[in-house]
Design a protein around this motif. Structure first.
Motif, PDB file in Angstrom:
ATOM      1  N   ALA A 185      14.104 -15.353 -11.656  1.00 30.82           N
ATOM      2  CA  ALA A 185      14.086 -13.994 -12.486  1.00 30.82           C
ATOM      3  C   ALA A 185      13.921 -13.382 -11.695  1.00 30.82           C
ATOM      4  O   ALA A 185      14.415 -12.897 -10.863  1.00 30.82           O
ATOM      5  N   VAL A 186      14.227 -11.346 -12.845  1.00 34.99           N
ATOM      6  CA  VAL A 186      15.067 -10.532 -11.415  1.00 34.99           C
ATOM      7  C   VAL A 186      13.835  -9.230 -12.177  1.00 34.99           C
ATOM      8  O   VAL A 186      13.844  -9.641 -13.359  1.00 34.99           O
ATOM      9  N   VAL A 187      13.468  -8.480 -10.980  1.00 30.75           N
ATOM     10  CA  VAL A 187      12.131  -7.477 -11.740  1.00 30.75           C
ATOM     11  C   VAL A 187      13.127  -6.079 -10.633  1.00 30.75           C
ATOM     12  O   VAL A 187      13.496  -5.756  -9.963  1.00 30.75           O
ATOM     13  N   SER A 188      13.132  -5.266 -11.692  1.00 31.97           N
ATOM     14  CA  SER A 188      13.597  -4.114 -11.090  1.00 31.97           C
ATOM     15  C   SER A 188      13.186  -2.090 -11.688  1.00 31.97           C
ATOM     16  O   SER A 188      11.800  -2.709 -12.628  1.00 31.97           O
ATOM     17  N   THR A 189      12.626  -1.528 -10.291  1.00 33.92           N
ATOM     18  CA  THR A 189      11.997  -1.629 -10.804  1.00 33.92           C
ATOM     19  C   THR A 189      11.699  -0.046  -9.724  1.00 33.92           C
ATOM     20  O   THR A 189      12.792   0.209  -9.242  1.00 33.92           O
ATOM     21  N   HIS A 190      10.822   1.268 -10.261  1.00 30.25           N
ATOM     22  CA  HIS A 190      11.258   2.150  -8.900  1.00 30.25           C
ATOM     23  C   HIS A 190       9.902   2.865  -9.136  1.00 30.25           C
ATOM     24  O   HIS A 190       8.880   3.497  -9.993  1.00 30.25           O
ATOM     25  N   LEU A 191       9.741   2.978  -7.287  1.00 31.77           N
ATOM     26  CA  LEU A 191       8.497   3.015  -7.614  1.00 31.77           C
ATOM     27  C   LEU A 191       8.365   4.736  -7.376  1.00 31.77           C
ATOM     28  O   LEU A 191       8.841   5.496  -7.094  1.00 31.77           O
ATOM     29  N   GLN A 192       7.015   5.368  -7.670  1.00 33.92           N
ATOM     30  CA  GLN A 192       6.906   7.036  -8.000  1.00 33.92           C
ATOM     31  C   GLN A 192       5.958   7.265  -7.575  1.00 33.92           C
ATOM     32  O   GLN A 192       5.393   7.876  -8.306  1.00 33.92           O
ATOM     33  N   PRO A 193       5.810   7.855  -6.271  1.00 33.04           N
ATOM     34  CA  PRO A 193       4.080   8.296  -5.926  1.00 33.04           C
ATOM     35  C   PRO A 193       4.424   9.543  -5.706  1.00 33.04           C
ATOM     36  O   PRO A 193       4.925  10.012  -6.141  1.00 33.04           O
ATOM     37  N   PRO A 194       2.876  10.530  -5.397  1.00 36.39           N
ATOM     38  CA  PRO A 194       3.240  11.809  -5.307  1.00 36.39           C
ATOM     39  C   PRO A 194       3.718  12.078  -4.829  1.00 36.39           C
ATOM     40  O   PRO A 194       4.333  11.367  -3.460  1.00 36.39           O
ATOM     41  N   PRO A 195       3.972  13.001  -4.289  1.00 36.74           N
ATOM     42  CA  PRO A 195       4.621  13.855  -3.280  1.00 36.74           C
ATOM     43  C   PRO A 195       4.438  13.949  -1.430  1.00 36.74           C
ATOM     44  O   PRO A 195       3.415  14.639  -1.697  1.00 36.74           O
ATOM     45  N   GLY A 196       5.252  12.741  -1.112  1.00 40.36           N
ATOM     46  CA  GLY A 196       4.303  12.901   0.551  1.00 40.36           C
ATOM     47  C   GLY A 196       2.987  11.455   0.707  1.00 40.36           C
ATOM     48  O   GLY A 196       3.167  11.215   1.226  1.00 40.36           O
ATOM     49  N   ALA A 197       3.230  10.966  -0.824  1.00 39.09           N
ATOM     50  CA  ALA A 197       2.134   9.915  -0.283  1.00 39.09           C
ATOM     51  C   ALA A 197       2.972   8.444  -0.259  1.00 39.09           C
ATOM     52  O   ALA A 197       3.740   8.676  -0.726  1.00 39.09           O
ATOM     53  N   ASP A 198       2.121   8.092   0.265  1.00 40.16           N
ATOM     54  CA  ASP A 198       2.353   5.542   0.032  1.00 40.16           C
ATOM     55  C   ASP A 198       2.672   5.703  -1.307  1.00 40.16           C
ATOM     56  O   ASP A 198       1.144   5.348  -2.080  1.00 40.16           O
ATOM     57  N   GLY A 204      15.488  -1.960  -5.773  1.00 41.63           N
ATOM     58  CA  GLY A 204      14.608  -0.884  -6.727  1.00 41.63           C
ATOM     59  C   GLY A 204      15.048   0.081  -5.855  1.00 41.63           C
ATOM     60  O   GLY A 204      14.985  -0.249  -4.563  1.00 41.63           O
ATOM     61  N   ASP A 205      14.762   1.395  -6.146  1.00 42.93           N
ATOM     62  CA  ASP A 205      13.864   2.538  -5.167  1.00 42.93           C
ATOM     63  C   ASP A 205      12.270   2.661  -5.121  1.00 42.93           C
ATOM     64  O   ASP A 205      12.229   2.820  -5.718  1.00 42.93           O
ATOM     65  N   PHE A 206      12.238   2.025  -3.821  1.00 44.57           N
ATOM     66  CA  PHE A 206      10.929   2.303  -4.164  1.00 44.57           C
ATOM     67  C   PHE A 206       9.673   2.966  -2.962  1.00 44.57           C
ATOM     68  O   PHE A 206       8.531   3.423  -2.309  1.00 44.57           O
ATOM     69  N   ASN A 207      10.657   3.901  -2.707  1.00 47.99           N
ATOM     70  CA  ASN A 207      10.432   5.035  -1.701  1.00 47.99           C
ATOM     71  C   ASN A 207       9.417   4.966  -1.100  1.00 47.99           C
ATOM     72  O   ASN A 207       8.092   5.114  -0.649  1.00 47.99           O
ATOM     73  N   THR A 208       9.839   3.758   0.023  1.00 47.63           N
ATOM     74  CA  THR A 208       9.131   3.231   0.818  1.00 47.63           C
ATOM     75  C   THR A 208       9.585   2.919   1.921  1.00 47.63           C
ATOM     76  O   THR A 208      10.699   1.991   1.487  1.00 47.63           O
ATOM     77  N   GLU A 209       9.366   2.723   3.492  1.00 47.34           N
ATOM     78  CA  GLU A 209      10.117   2.458   4.470  1.00 47.34           C
ATOM     79  C   GLU A 209       9.805   0.890   4.989  1.00 47.34           C
ATOM     80  O   GLU A 209       7.635   0.562   5.046  1.00 47.34           O
ATOM     81  N   PRO A 210      10.385   0.001   5.555  1.00 45.47           N
ATOM     82  CA  PRO A 210       9.512  -0.778   6.804  1.00 45.47           C
ATOM     83  C   PRO A 210       8.850  -0.302   7.712  1.00 45.47           C
ATOM     84  O   PRO A 210       9.151   0.688   8.382  1.00 45.47           O
ATOM     85  N   GLY A 211       7.558  -1.257   7.323  1.00 48.58           N
ATOM     86  CA  GLY A 211       6.488  -0.824   8.508  1.00 48.58           C
ATOM     87  C   GLY A 211       5.263  -0.111   7.076  1.00 48.58           C
ATOM     88  O   GLY A 211       4.033   0.075   7.344  1.00 48.58           O
ATOM     89  N   ASP A 212       5.331   0.658   5.965  1.00 43.09           N
ATOM     90  CA  ASP A 212       5.152   1.675   5.382  1.00 43.09           C
ATOM     91  C   ASP A 212       4.820   0.705   4.657  1.00 43.09           C
ATOM     92  O   ASP A 212       3.964  -0.572   3.924  1.00 43.09           O
ATOM     93  N   PRO A 213       2.779   1.122   4.164  1.00 40.98           N
ATOM     94  CA  PRO A 213       1.755  -0.020   3.500  1.00 40.98           C
ATOM     95  C   PRO A 213       2.181  -0.397   2.461  1.00 40.98           C
ATOM     96  O   PRO A 213       1.838  -2.002   1.766  1.00 40.98           O
ATOM     97  N   ALA A 214       3.377  -0.152   1.605  1.00 35.53           N
ATOM     98  CA  ALA A 214       3.732  -0.084   0.067  1.00 35.53           C
ATOM     99  C   ALA A 214       4.734  -1.212   0.609  1.00 35.53           C
ATOM    100  O   ALA A 214       5.105  -2.034  -0.286  1.00 35.53           O
ATOM    101  N   PHE A 215       5.461  -1.607   1.604  1.00 34.58           N
ATOM    102  CA  PHE A 215       6.763  -2.014   2.070  1.00 34.58           C
ATOM    103  C   PHE A 215       5.913  -3.801   2.200  1.00 34.58           C
ATOM    104  O   PHE A 215       6.472  -4.347   2.033  1.00 34.58           O
TER     105      PHE A 215
END
Length: 649
Positions: free
Chosen positions: A532-545, A570-581
């Motif tokens: 199973a493969v899931v491709s995504t691109h998280l798009q938060p508001p600027p500066g938000a997690d 994909g592109d998750f717009n989050t870094e290790p240690g962030d809540p989204a990660f």
């Protein structure tokens, strides 16, 4: 030798093709080079783009002072030089300024052409159709980006032919016949916008066919992708070049409005219907606007302003359409608004008779010297039906000569390991602002499964390319596509093995201007081995997690896998240690790059942020993680080798 009465039409059509080539470089250059991946304020970006069109308002007075033919020849020469210089691939700000200068020269040429009295509609219609056919023949991969000897030869031939046409027009003896009014010239910009965005875009029609097979778009054959465009072009030309009956006046604006409404608010599977309705309506509106003569000195200047004003409408709407993805307002109403404006202009023009005589070739015609001679029709009738049939045959031939789309086939038995790549390709434009397919291909070459973000399948603002089709064809990997912002922009999965069970999930917007989604597919390696493969691109508001979107993706992915080995990339717009990660690791997934951290991926020319990731289920063993250096996008591609449970060994 081309008859003088058709020379103006042919030159206008060819000039529009060259101007369109430059526009397809200028628009994405403003976004990628001046905009710097949305880091430039939308207001400043819009002002820069509009400034070139506003400068062109000086063209009509210049034409009145110097003369339309002189201005036309000089402007065409500058347009041609810019067009050829762009083929050299300067990239960066050199590309941006060259494209801007070429655009300005093209706008000045258009104003000069209008002012000297060339009839607008036949040339505009044939130019729009020729530009679309040319885009089909090159598979939506413009010659200006290729830099090959064939690109130089083809581009040089167009420029030389255009300049020769302008010179011949300058030497052509003038007439004392009335010229068409400027209403039709007002439609130059709206027609270019609606044609490139909705009605006459090969990429839009090709993308539409991929939706015929399900909610997520899948690779189809070239015949399915391009053949419908031949019908669309034929309908457009027949409507534009055939005199409209009085009873049909309300029909054409209605069809155009229906097509744009369907484009902005209808399901992706009906994009082909939207294009067909839009093409018929746009052609009919052009025919309606081709109205009566206005023989006066002042009319020449008005025609020049009409041409530039129509292009200013193109610029304003293009800027507003793109700014929606930075500022967060809906933009589907913008092409509808342009369709309404086009219909109103055309409907007014339809209340007047068409000109019965040849267009003047002087800068203007004094009233006393311009008696209309009933029935003279010295302009000549264009061969409407043969031209329309030729358009259909050309598009069909282009579909046949293109290589078949790749089709996944099983290798003997399931593999032991699979190379997975995740890549945000920024619509195919590199850090230097160039559309560089070979660089994209090199970045993911050798991958077995590719998860792509920011995939563009025909946005006019990005040049109208079907980036996914082009990359899929070069790699030999079929795809599944899922829309995010709209039907033409989203995420995709390419696979060396067959895939099935395509599913999509729209993610919460959480105030972000650009839409986001998650695409799930199942790769079938045969003998019961599946992934199973899931491709995504998280798009938060600027500066938000993007933690809300991350939780939604994690929930969707684990439910979709239903016990199968799982990859989320994909592109998750989050870094290790962030809540989204943490939302992914908390759902039981493993960071496939843990052993290689830190693994910075953005910006590509100076990576500092770790925002592109691959998460896997615990039964997959990850190794050889790397972020491949390169500037084919503003992100680096990330790759990892996964050892499958139950693979061959």
């Amino acid at each position: 030798m081309l008859r003088h009465r058709h020379l103006g039409t042919a030159t206008l059509a060819l000039g529009l093709v060259v101007l369109t080539d430059v526009l397809r470089v200028f628009l994405p250059s403003v976004i990628t080079i001046f905009g710097q991946a949305a880091s430039t304020p939308a207001e400043l970006l819009g002002a820069f783009a509009l400034g070139w069109f506003v400068l062109a308002l000086a063209a009509p007075p210049l034409v009145r002072l110097v003369g339309g033919h002189v201005v036309g020849v000089v402007a065409v020469a500058l347009l041609g030089v810019a067009r050829l210089a762009l083929t050299a691939g300067p990239g960066g700000y050199a590309q941006l300024w060259l494209a801007g200068a070429g655009l300005l020269a093209g706008l000045v040429w258009l104003a000069a052409t209008a002012a000297r009295g060339e009839r607008a509609v036949p040339g505009l219609a044939l130019g729009l159709a020729a530009a679309a056919l040319g885009h089909v023949l090159v598979g939506t991969y413009d010659l200006v980006w290729r830099g090959s000897w064939s690109a130089w030869v083809a581009g040089g031939a167009m420029v030389v032919a255009l300049l020769a046409g302008e010179v011949l027009l300058a030497r052509r003896p003038g007439t004392s016949t009335p010229v068409p009014h400027g209403r039709a010239w007002l439609l130059a910009g709206p027609a270019l916008l609606l044609g490139g965005m909705v009605a006459l875009s090969p990429a839009v029609v090709g993308t539409a066919t991929s939706y015929w097979f399900g909610a997520a778009g899948t690779a189809s054959t070239p015949l399915f992708a391009f053949a419908p465009l031949g019908v669309t072009l034929a309908v457009f030309l027949l409507a534009a070049l055939t005199p409209s009956r009085p009873r049909a006046r309300p029909v054409w604006p209605g069809l155009l409005l229906a097509g744009t409404l369907l484009f902005g608010y209808g399901p992706p599977s009906l994009l082909t219907v939207a294009a067909l309705l839009g093409a018929a309506g746009l052609g009919g509106c052009l025919a309606l606007a081709d109205g009566a003569a206005v023989p006066s000195a002042r009319a020449a200047t008005r025609r020049g302003y009409a041409a530039v004003g129509g292009m200013l409408v193109f610029a304003v709407v293009s800027v507003l359409y793109y700014a929606a993805y930075d500022l967060g307002y809906p933009n589907g109403w913008l092409p509808v608004l342009v369709a309404v404006l086009t219909g109103l202009i055309a409907f007014q023009g339809g209340s007047r008779p068409r000109p019965a005589t040849a267009p003047a070739t002087e800068e203007f015609v004094a009233p006393a010297a311009a008696p209309a001679v009933e029935g003279s029709t010295t302009y000549g009738r264009l061969p409407t039906v043969p031209i329309a049939v030729l358009a259909a045959l050309t598009a069909f031939a282009a579909a046949v000569i293109h290589e078949p789309w790749p089709v996944a086939t099983n290798r003997p038995g399931p593999p032991e390991q699979v190379r997975v790549v995740a890549y945000n390709i920024r619509m195919g434009f590199g850090m230097d602002g160039r559309f560089d397919l070979p660089a994209l291909e090199r970045a993911v070459r050798g991958a077995d499964v590719v998860a792509l973000s920011e995939v563009d399948r025909g946005w006019l603002l990005n040049g109208g390319h079907d980036t996914l089709h082009l990359l899929s064809d070069r790699l030999g990997l079929p795809y599944v596509f899922a829309p995010a912002a709209d039907a033409l922009w989203g995420d995709a999965v390419l696979s060396r093995w067959p895939v099935d069970r395509a599913r999509t999930r729209v993610l919460p917007a959480v105030g972000a201007p650009t839409g986001a989604q998650a695409l799930g597919v199942t790769v079938d390696f045969s003998e019961g081995v599946r992934l199973a493969v899931v491709s995504t691109h998280l798009q938060p508001p600027p500066g938000a997690d993007p933690v809300v979107q991350a939780r939604a993706v994690a929930e969707f992915a684990t439910g979709y896998a239903d016990g199968l080995p799982l990859v989320v990339a994909g592109d998750f717009n989050t870094e290790p240690g962030d809540p989204a990660f943490a939302a992914f690791t908390g759902a039981g997934l493993v960071d496939a790059f843990a052993a290689a951290r830190p693994l910075a991926t953005s910006p590509a020319d100076d990576p500092r942020q770790q925002i592109d990731h691959v998460f896997v289920s615990p039964d997959l063993v990850a190794s050889d993680a790397v972020a491949t250096p390169g500037t084919a996008s503003d992100h680096l591609p990330v790759a990892v080798t996964l050892t499958l449970p139950g693979g061959a060994g």
